[in-house]
Design an enzyme around this catalytic site. Structure first.
Site, PDB file in Angstrom:
ATOM      1  N   ASP A 245     -20.161  -7.968 -13.636  1.00  0.00           N
ATOM      2  CA  ASP A 245     -20.918  -6.639 -13.444  1.00  0.00           C
ATOM      3  C   ASP A 245     -20.537  -5.882 -14.749  1.00  0.00           C
ATOM      4  OD1 ASP A 245     -21.388  -4.681 -11.014  1.00  0.00           O
ATOM      5  OD2 ASP A 245     -19.877  -3.845 -12.443  1.00  0.00           O
TER       6      ASP A 245
ATOM      7  N   CYS B 105       8.953   3.049  19.744  1.00  0.00           N
ATOM      8  CA  CYS B 105       9.257   4.218  19.038  1.00  0.00           C
ATOM      9  C   CYS B 105       8.807   3.687  17.557  1.00  0.00           C
ATOM     10  CB  CYS B 105      10.305   4.908  19.035  1.00  0.00           C
ATOM     11  SG  CYS B 105      10.902   5.571  20.585  1.00  0.00           S
TER      12      CYS B 105
END
Length: 502
Positions: free
Chosen positions: A446, A18
């Site tokens: 960048d 579970c």
């Protein structure tokens, strides 16, 4: 992966496992903890029918494991063991099959073959729950061969036959018959699908994909062209993937590609080291569901990044669309019409997006672009230097000299990519981020990143200064970069979209 995110609890008295948050409350002395669902299954436990632990998002590739194990896991999740054996997998990562199995059992709790079987079985179970496809079609879609193998896999793992499992599906899981094959894709919440669309829309390749409210793209499954749509299921737990294909054989791999592109199995809590950073911390709190987009088609993403050198985002997308129109395989609506095996699930006339936004080509393969040569790329808007780079990369991928599924360190990946003429640090780090899935890749040159930092700090920032600042963002500099790009896109300022030369 957040601590315990993949762990499950197995109950010896019932033979099931579970989620930790399951409403069932067994005695502590009867429970044992396993690092993942597949480890519990390898120990002979079946998933709980109440909490359905096997249906949550999360990737075994996110577990802490040695690099060879991580490399092998990546191959398995890409379907490598569907067509190869454990010995070939082990040779690929430099081990014997016996030693690789030993490492998998130590770090994962299951052998490579057990993980591959679990992958196919769980996908088949999802198709049983979410579709009305015939069982033989489900078996082929999951790579199980036929109905007999499907029956054996379901009985072994879940303890029920396919018919029994379908009769147990919950209210609301029964599919609606409105065209295409609809599947739910779980994610680790929170997930910001809108942020993905906003980032990807200007970068989408015209004729191949679009991201206007829904992500739509052309796909190829077993040589058949088709269309995939991804939309938000609006339930806080899933995305909705709808596939339009003439056959659903082996679609398990395309479902994996969708999850990879969108980062649904990535843990948004993982880069918590960035929370206290004065620049990135506020951005993470403002956009907690942001992910680092990866790739659906690795080669396509590489070419899109190479095309983006020294030009605007829009120009790069346009030129890649021209490549697709000239060298790609045309796609017609007829390609996406379902076959007879899917009549119970999808209508003969698929429920498709508006015609204007439909993809009309598949992006050409590496072999196709390599074979086209310089003449095939002439007149599309590329400089000769860029054409040479595209062809060089295409040939390397086609010949096997560049393995886009390899799992090397970030430094080794960047170094290998920079050996190609026309690929420098900016392109190499973006490819490492998008294609190879490196969380610490960071294209420091960048312009968009630099201007975003300048806007947030009020101070000038050159590439060297940005590189130095980003040291504190390790090992999640890719996540920091994505948050900076996201902040820039939402700042209502026209930040530069062109990139420095490689």
């Amino acid at each position: 992966m957040r601590s315990g995110a993949m762990q499950v609890e197995a109950v010896s008295t019932t033979g099931i496992y579970c989620r930790a948050e399951c409403s069932a409350r067994p005695l502590a002395r009867n429970t044992a903890r396993y690092p993942s669902s597949v480890a519990a299954e390898a120990a002979g436990y079946r998933p709980c029918l109440r909490c359905r632990p096997e249906r949550r998002a999360g990737s075994l590739a996110g577990l802490d494991a040695p690099e060879p194990v991580a490399a092998a896991l990546l191959r398995i999740t890409d379907g490598y063991l569907d067509d190869h054996d454990e010995q070939e997998l082990a040779s690929h990562v430099g081990y014997s099959a016996r030693h690789l199995r030993r490492l998998f059992e130590l770090h994962i709790g299951a052998t490579p073959s057990a993980i591959a079987r679990s992958r196919r079985a769980h996908f088949a179970r999802r198709l049983i729950d979410e579709t009305d496809l015939p069982f033989d079609a489900i078996a082929r879609a999951a790579g199980l061969g036929g109905s007999r193998q499907l029956h054996r896999a379901m009985a072994s793992l879940f303890g029920f036959t396919p018919s029994q499992l379908r009769s147990k599906r919950r209210r609301g899981e029964r599919p609606s018959i409105d065209g295409g094959l609809a599947l739910s894709v779980p994610y680790m919440a929170p997930f910001d699908f809108g942020a993905f669309l906003a980032h990807h829309a200007p970068r989408a390749i015209p004729g191949v994909e679009s991201a206007d409210g829904t992500y739509v793209r052309s796909i190829s499954v077993c040589g058949h062209g088709g269309i995939a749509e991804v939309a938000d299921a609006a339930d806080g737990e899933h995305l909705r993937l709808r596939l339009h294909l003439p056959t659903y054989d082996s679609i398990i791999d395309d479902v994996h590609r969708a999850r990879a592109l969108l980062g649904t199995d990535a843990d948004p809590d993982r880069p918590a080291v960035l929370d206290d950073d004065p620049v990135i911390g506020p951005l993470m709190r403002a956009a907690p569901g942001l992910r680092v987009p990866r790739s659906w088609d690795r080669f396509e993403t590489v070419i899109r990044i190479v095309a983006g050198q020294q030009v605007s985002v829009a120009a790069a997308s346009t030129m890649c669309g021209r490549i697709a129109r000239r060298l790609g395989v045309p796609l017609s609506v007829a390609d996406a019409t379902v076959d007879e095996t899917a009549r119970d699930q999808a209508s003969p006339v698929p429920h498709l997006p508006p015609p204007g936004s439909l993809p009309n080509h598949q992006f050409p393969s590496a072999a196709a672009q390599a074979g086209a040569g310089a003449r095939g790329h002439a007149g599309l808007g590329f400089t000769q230097r860029r054409i040479d780079t595209i062809i060089g990369v295409a040939r390397a991928v086609s010949d096997g000299d560049l393995d886009l599924e390899a799992t090397h360190s970030l430094d080794d990946t960047v170094a290998q990519l920079c050996q190609f003429e026309g690929i420098g640090p900016w392109s190499a780090h973006l490819i490492a981020m998008r294609v190879f899935g490196h969380d610490d890749a960071f294209p420091a040159s960048d312009l968009g990143l630099r201007r975003a930092v300048e806007h947030l700090t009020g101070q000038p920032c050159n590439p060297r200064e940005l590189q130095a600042r980003a040291e504190s963002w390790r090992p999640y500099r890719s996540w920091a970069a994505q948050h900076l790009w996201n902040a820039a896109a939402g700042s209502h300022r026209q930040l530069p979209s062109n990139h420095p030369p490689d």
